[in-house]
Design a protein around this motif. Sequence first.
Motif, PDB file in Angstrom:
ATOM      1  N   ALA A  54       1.521   8.051   3.474  1.00  9.11           N
ATOM      2  CA  ALA A  54       0.464   7.116   3.080  1.00  9.11           C
ATOM      3  C   ALA A  54       0.178   6.117   4.195  1.00  9.11           C
ATOM      4  CB  ALA A  54       0.871   6.386   1.797  1.00  9.11           C
ATOM      5  N   ASP A  92       0.806  -1.229   0.000  1.00 12.19           N
ATOM      6  CA  ASP A  92       0.000   0.000   0.000  1.00 12.19           C
ATOM      7  C   ASP A  92       0.838   1.278   0.000  1.00 12.19           C
ATOM      8  OD1 ASP A  92      -2.658   1.375   0.226  1.00 12.19           O
ATOM      9  OD2 ASP A  92      -1.782   2.009   2.132  1.00 12.19           O
ATOM     10  N   ASN A 120      -7.225   8.528  -9.182  1.00 12.89           N
ATOM     11  CA  ASN A 120      -7.723   8.245  -7.834  1.00 12.89           C
ATOM     12  C   ASN A 120      -9.224   7.976  -7.849  1.00 12.89           C
ATOM     13  OD1 ASN A 120      -5.419   8.279  -6.238  1.00 12.89           O
ATOM     14  ND2 ASN A 120      -5.435  10.512  -6.044  1.00 12.89           N
ATOM     15  N   PHE A 172     -12.731  10.452   1.719  1.00  9.97           N
ATOM     16  CA  PHE A 172     -11.506   9.655   1.551  1.00  9.97           C
ATOM     17  C   PHE A 172     -10.658  10.188   0.399  1.00  9.97           C
ATOM     18  CE2 PHE A 172      -9.391   6.152  -0.696  1.00  9.97           C
ATOM     19  CZ  PHE A 172      -8.507   5.733   0.293  1.00  9.97           C
ATOM     20  N   LEU A 173     -11.289  10.512  -0.727  1.00 11.08           N
ATOM     21  CA  LEU A 173     -10.532  11.014  -1.880  1.00 11.08           C
ATOM     22  C   LEU A 173      -9.925  12.384  -1.595  1.00 11.08           C
ATOM     23  CD1 LEU A 173     -12.835   9.823  -4.785  1.00 11.08           C
ATOM     24  CD2 LEU A 173     -10.471   9.118  -4.366  1.00 11.08           C
ATOM     25  N   THR A 197       1.346   3.709  -3.323  1.00 10.46           N
ATOM     26  CA  THR A 197       0.900   5.099  -3.271  1.00 10.46           C
ATOM     27  C   THR A 197       2.041   6.054  -3.602  1.00 10.46           C
ATOM     28  OG1 THR A 197      -0.786   4.555  -1.607  1.00 10.46           O
ATOM     29  CG2 THR A 197      -0.122   6.862  -1.781  1.00 10.46           C
ATOM     30  N   LEU A 247      -6.874  11.513   0.438  1.00 10.65           N
ATOM     31  CA  LEU A 247      -5.872  10.847  -0.401  1.00 10.65           C
ATOM     32  C   LEU A 247      -5.162  11.849  -1.305  1.00 10.65           C
ATOM     33  CD1 LEU A 247      -4.674   8.109  -1.356  1.00 10.65           C
ATOM     34  CD2 LEU A 247      -6.511   8.036  -3.064  1.00 10.65           C
ATOM     35  N   ASN A 248      -5.927  12.691  -1.991  1.00 10.29           N
ATOM     36  CA  ASN A 248      -5.334  13.678  -2.890  1.00 10.29           C
ATOM     37  C   ASN A 248      -4.528  14.725  -2.126  1.00 10.29           C
ATOM     38  OD1 ASN A 248      -6.199  13.371  -5.882  1.00 10.29           O
ATOM     39  ND2 ASN A 248      -8.056  12.894  -4.753  1.00 10.29           N
ATOM     40  N   GLN A 259      -1.125  13.196  -1.272  1.00 13.80           N
ATOM     41  CA  GLN A 259      -0.243  13.108  -2.441  1.00 13.80           C
ATOM     42  C   GLN A 259       0.211  14.483  -2.910  1.00 13.80           C
ATOM     43  OE1 GLN A 259      -2.761  10.978  -5.128  1.00 13.80           O
ATOM     44  NE2 GLN A 259      -2.391   8.983  -4.170  1.00 13.80           N
ATOM     45  N   THR A 265      -1.580   7.894   7.045  1.00 14.27           N
ATOM     46  CA  THR A 265      -2.964   8.180   6.657  1.00 14.27           C
ATOM     47  C   THR A 265      -3.841   6.941   6.794  1.00 14.27           C
ATOM     48  OG1 THR A 265      -2.255   9.902   5.101  1.00 14.27           O
ATOM     49  CG2 THR A 265      -4.435   8.934   4.750  1.00 14.27           C
ATOM     50  N   THR A 266      -3.347   5.806   6.318  1.00 11.45           N
ATOM     51  CA  THR A 266      -4.109   4.566   6.424  1.00 11.45           C
ATOM     52  C   THR A 266      -4.381   4.213   7.881  1.00 11.45           C
ATOM     53  OG1 THR A 266      -3.183   3.732   4.354  1.00 11.45           O
ATOM     54  CG2 THR A 266      -4.107   2.108   5.861  1.00 11.45           C
TER      55      THR A 266
END
Length: 410
Positions: free
Chosen positions: A345, A123, A143, A325-326, A127, A329-330, A333, A348-349
């Motif tokens: 990453a 993961d 994504n 979530f997106l 990422t 995630l964005n 990144q 974050t998870t």
Amino acid sequence: MGIAQELPSSAMERRNARLYLTGLGLSMIGDTALSLVAGMWVKSLTGSSALAGLTQTCIYIPSLFGPLAGLVADRVPRQRFLIIVNLCSAIAVACLLFVQGREHLWVVFAVMVAYGTSLVLIDPAETALFAHTFRPSTRRRINGWRLGIQESGRLVSPLVGAGLFSLLGGGAVAALDAATFVAAATATALLKPPPEQPRPPRTRWSTEILAGAAHIRATAPLARILIVAALIMAVSGVGVAAQYSMVAELHQPPGYLGVFTALLGAASVLASLVSPRVIARVGLDTLTLLGLAAFAGGSILRALPWMPPVWFGSFVLGFALPWVFLAALNAGQQLTPPHLQGRVAAATTLLMFGPQAPAQALGSLLIAHVGYQSIYVASAVAAVLLALVLAHAARRSSASEYSRTTDSDR
């Protein structure tokens, strides 16, 4: 000259995107199918529900070492590392082909631990390689597609896995998953990312492993989105048990929950696919606010003891967590330097999914003493409060940035 140089880059990026999504789609089918079938397989061999549930524990135990996996992802050549881990995972999963009876039960548990370890290792490295390979605009599109593929896989893969298990046994599912790991390794090998940048010198081990969390804490736009996302994910976990009482209150059998789950899943796929355009128009903070609004609205509609609002509420709720979530995630990144992508990453998870188990346990305890409608209303109130806090923090950040810009102009 500039256009001539831009076209090959764009063509290469499209090629990389096709390879990435193809490998992801294949591996998603195999992974989801095996996660389900492992428990079914142990149940059929032993008749024990407790041992069947233990397979999931074996898969999730390695997640405790997520921050260490993030450090590894930031210290090794990521593309080569992913190829090796995927191929080793294929070999480990293929060992399930030797399971013939109860005496081989230990093989299932050992493979599930190895399988969970591979997921934890893959993961953050995946990422980080993803963030390094694609431009921000391309990342936003992929994504969205990635989450859409994952949500679709959650609807289709259990049927594929259960069907294969019923017809051909657990070995067939193991062979499928091993093949998808090989496919993922092949797709990764064919990627052509830009050369990796030199990484900063190493520091103390404790500083290195906590660097992702430190970066999140020091980056206000990232921290506010991640904290809100983690909190609303925890709130959603509390509400898991409430849905069973909701179905009973609507005088439907437990299996009717599948209808609501299908509505939520369809909306999640749609939310994922439209997210790049929403981000381009309104930004990550507003996407998070829209997700929180969907969570609040869907929860209130689910609290009404009438079927049509619950149908619509389930669909609206499907937009909530994907958008939150997106956004997280964005943001991770976009606001993280390349040498920290793996650790951010992993952090974050852990931040977003670590509280799920205790939150669901709390929800199971609450539903025995509180009505499901109260849980949904409280969840909606929590979403509104989080939205107000996020909006206030974003407004203060914008005002501070404007003040600094004005002062520098003077």
